[in-house]
Write a protein that holds these residues in place. Sequence first.
Motif, PDB file in Angstrom:
ATOM      1  N   UNK A 236      -0.809   6.186   1.519  1.00 42.28           N
ATOM      2  CA  UNK A 236      -0.596   7.489   0.893  1.00 42.28           C
ATOM      3  C   UNK A 236       0.239   8.360   1.825  1.00 42.28           C
TER       4      UNK A 236
ATOM      5  N   UNK B 160       0.317  -2.770  -3.546  1.00 38.99           N
ATOM      6  CA  UNK B 160      -0.511  -1.564  -3.447  1.00 38.99           C
ATOM      7  C   UNK B 160       0.234  -0.453  -2.709  1.00 38.99           C
TER       8      UNK B 160
ATOM      9  N   UNK C 213      -8.588  -1.969  -2.793  1.00 41.23           N
ATOM     10  CA  UNK C 213      -7.406  -1.311  -3.378  1.00 41.23           C
ATOM     11  C   UNK C 213      -7.402   0.181  -3.065  1.00 41.23           C
TER      12      UNK C 213
ATOM     13  N   UNK D   8       1.051   3.282  -4.233  1.00 37.70           N
ATOM     14  CA  UNK D   8       0.608   4.521  -3.582  1.00 37.70           C
ATOM     15  C   UNK D   8       1.776   5.476  -3.389  1.00 37.70           C
TER      16      UNK D   8
ATOM     17  N   UNK E 198      -8.712   1.543  -0.387  1.00 42.71           N
ATOM     18  CA  UNK E 198      -8.326   1.673   1.020  1.00 42.71           C
ATOM     19  C   UNK E 198      -6.812   1.494   1.182  1.00 42.71           C
TER      20      UNK E 198
ATOM     21  N   UNK F 201       2.971   6.993  -6.569  1.00 44.24           N
ATOM     22  CA  UNK F 201       2.064   8.032  -7.052  1.00 44.24           C
ATOM     23  C   UNK F 201       2.311   9.357  -6.341  1.00 44.24           C
TER      24      UNK F 201
ATOM     25  N   UNK G 172      -5.864  -0.762 -15.712  1.00 50.64           N
ATOM     26  CA  UNK G 172      -4.896   0.233 -16.155  1.00 50.64           C
ATOM     27  C   UNK G 172      -4.284  -0.260 -17.451  1.00 50.64           C
TER      28      UNK G 172
ATOM     29  N   UNK H 201      -4.150   7.066 -11.283  1.00 53.41           N
ATOM     30  CA  UNK H 201      -4.003   5.612 -11.315  1.00 53.41           C
ATOM     31  C   UNK H 201      -5.355   4.960 -11.570  1.00 53.41           C
ATOM     32  N   UNK H 202      -5.318   3.842 -12.272  1.00 51.07           N
ATOM     33  CA  UNK H 202      -6.520   3.023 -12.440  1.00 51.07           C
ATOM     34  C   UNK H 202      -6.406   1.846 -11.495  1.00 51.07           C
ATOM     35  N   UNK H 203      -7.236   1.804 -10.480  1.00 52.38           N
ATOM     36  CA  UNK H 203      -7.062   0.783  -9.445  1.00 52.38           C
ATOM     37  C   UNK H 203      -7.519  -0.602  -9.899  1.00 52.38           C
TER      38      UNK H 203
ATOM     39  N   UNK I 136      -4.356  14.477  -7.153  1.00 52.79           N
ATOM     40  CA  UNK I 136      -4.182  13.066  -7.490  1.00 52.79           C
ATOM     41  C   UNK I 136      -5.547  12.517  -7.873  1.00 52.79           C
TER      42      UNK I 136
ATOM     43  N   UNK J 163      -7.580   8.708  -8.172  1.00 52.72           N
ATOM     44  CA  UNK J 163      -7.652   7.244  -8.128  1.00 52.72           C
ATOM     45  C   UNK J 163      -8.954   6.846  -8.807  1.00 52.72           C
TER      46      UNK J 163
ATOM     47  N   UNK K 248      -4.470   1.994  -1.041  1.00 50.58           N
ATOM     48  CA  UNK K 248      -3.782   3.159  -1.626  1.00 50.58           C
ATOM     49  C   UNK K 248      -3.779   4.322  -0.644  1.00 50.58           C
TER      50      UNK K 248
ATOM     51  N   UNK L 172       0.880  10.983 -14.433  1.00 51.56           N
ATOM     52  CA  UNK L 172       1.788  10.840 -13.288  1.00 51.56           C
ATOM     53  C   UNK L 172       1.035  10.972 -11.962  1.00 51.56           C
ATOM     54  N   UNK L 173      -0.148  11.573 -11.994  1.00 55.13           N
ATOM     55  CA  UNK L 173      -0.901  11.721 -10.735  1.00 55.13           C
ATOM     56  C   UNK L 173      -2.220  10.953 -10.795  1.00 55.13           C
TER      57      UNK L 173
END
Lengths: 256, 418
Positions: free
Chosen positions: B39, A66, B31, A70, B33, A73, B229, B224-226, B203, B205, B35, B221-222
């Motif tokens: 970040x 994860x 996931x 992150x 949290x 991304x 996907x 995501x599928x947590x 972004x 999520x 990410x 590119x910005x």
Amino acid sequence: MFASVSDTTTTISCDVFDTLLHRDDRAESSRFRTIAELASQRLSGEHGVAINPRLVWRTRICVQQQAYRAVELANPKGDVRFTDLVAVTATMLGLEGRRAAILCEAEIAVERRQLRPNRPFLAWLAEQARMGRRVIAASDTYHEGATIAHLLDTLAPGHPVATIYTSADLNATKRSGALFPALLRAEGVRADQVVHVGDDALADVEMASAAGLKALHLVRPRHIRIRRKADAVRARLEQLLVHRNGFLAGRGVALT
Amino acid sequence: MSGSPTASSPPNSEAFGREVLGPILAEFSLRLWLSLRFFPEADEATLLFCARGGLRLRQVYERFLARTGLPSPVATNSLMVSRLVAARTCAPASGDALLSELGREFEGRPMAEVALALTQRPDLILSSKWDARFEPQRFAALLAAADVDAVAVRQAITVQDALFRRHLQARSGGRRTVILCDTGLYGSTVRLLRDGVPDRRWFCLQFARSNYKGLATPHFDCTRGLSIESDAYKPWELRTSGLRFWHLIEAVLEPDLPSVRTFVEPSESEEPRSNLEVEGWEHRIADDARGLFSGVLACIDTLDETSLTRIDDDAALAWRRFKRAVVWPRSADLATLSLADRSRDFGRTERVTQFASGDVALGRAVRIRDSLWREGAVMRMFPRVGRAGLVAIELAHTSRALRSVYDRWRGSETGIPA
């Protein structure tokens, strides 16, 4: 045995893992399992905390996956930091203070145990240093430079590496090409004065060349790479089986 | 987690929410949290949960944090937004993001309908030029024209867009990095907002990310599928079964509140207020007559700080059970997972039903094809022999998925994109 470098070369830059220090044929996932086993033993022996090593292993892998997702991304040129990985793994396992520090120590201990110095290459680097060239290291890793220095000092005492640049410290990776300009700025040299040596075709050769450095590709023997891939597949299958069965041995953390 | 799925669980909605959807959303929360925890420069970012599905995701996530004791790594708020609102931010320029979104939503419909959706002003009387069928370039030209109609449409869009931008400014606390959190799939909202509000870093999520229609994906590119996907259902990947009945996920997460269409300005000093924020709207987020979402919250309430390492395993079991209920439904599953009609959104009022009905002459195959849950429709129409139909559907998906894997492999071998 290594390529000769031109007179204009003032600096030799080299990759660390699988270049300066050789890993064995175990894949990363297997290494994490050994780390988890050691951490569990120490937690149990020193603090009376019983945590299933599989739980530590799975948590460490999950956190790392994860974390990289992150960073990929939001800052694809940056890297994750080891201290963050360990801190989050410890939080998830309910470990604090000295208990959390054991996760970190186990990781470094296993790295020390599973790494071997690449003596012929180190000898060549020492010769280059004697000829007046500066030797530096550049690694795509979540470890900070001080940790790599500790590993080098322990495994290859008297090594000629003067400075270590890591992607975690610079928040810039070789594989994205972002580390090399930062390295050149820090060293105060031009790209054509530097030779970079490493095992990764993308990070150490393609990206170093793109940054204007002369790149030398130092590849591990084929049988090592095949065995490591096979080990990665085995570990992945094991992970899937554990997941599929939907349980972990001793499911849940039993804190005593 | 006491909400862990078991084979003997009672077949009702609350139990399905607690034992299946709960662990899945607990995994999503963890996931999310993680990410955010990793970040980069998280203190300069805001996490904004997008109306409507995001409002319930926020409830789940915040309850998850409270139960597990994890601190929120970023500032968090709700954003009153919809694809319609996001589309307005790019309307004056009519770029690719806007035109492709409108083209997808309004194919074959008159351009006056598009203008009505964007302006939400039925009082605007437009000339007959707007009655032509939607064509992207023609619409862009109509919108950019200097005539009275175009000026009126642009003005109405601009007024609404300005109010949304003030709302965004207030909700983001002025931070330049915005992380949206939404249900999914394609991520139109973030694609449109990135085009329309380029002075921020965007972004997204999502619960799921899927380019299920094979469109351009410049915003992936910005995004995501947590939890999911994948561009298609793959029988060997459990969690992609979420794509077989995506409307279930949406229905569970969307509260009974109107989609955001317009903003009003109570006063110059107050933040603009959306049409979603009706009296008591905050209490209505968790209102759940069907029980699926109540079950989710009940599951989250069983968590504590020692649950974090179990979430992965509980979710793995829950996904297996989810797939069985959705891909191989039994009659009890049909009752548990029956949904109310859903709105088409994008400023329109038409509704779609879970199981296509109406014209019998269409034939059963067409009605199955047009249903939001095809496996459910098969079992509903053919309760006795439907299992054979499910096997046929699964084989068709397996064949399609294998072919797609093969095509991608060939593409990577030859260097020619599949």
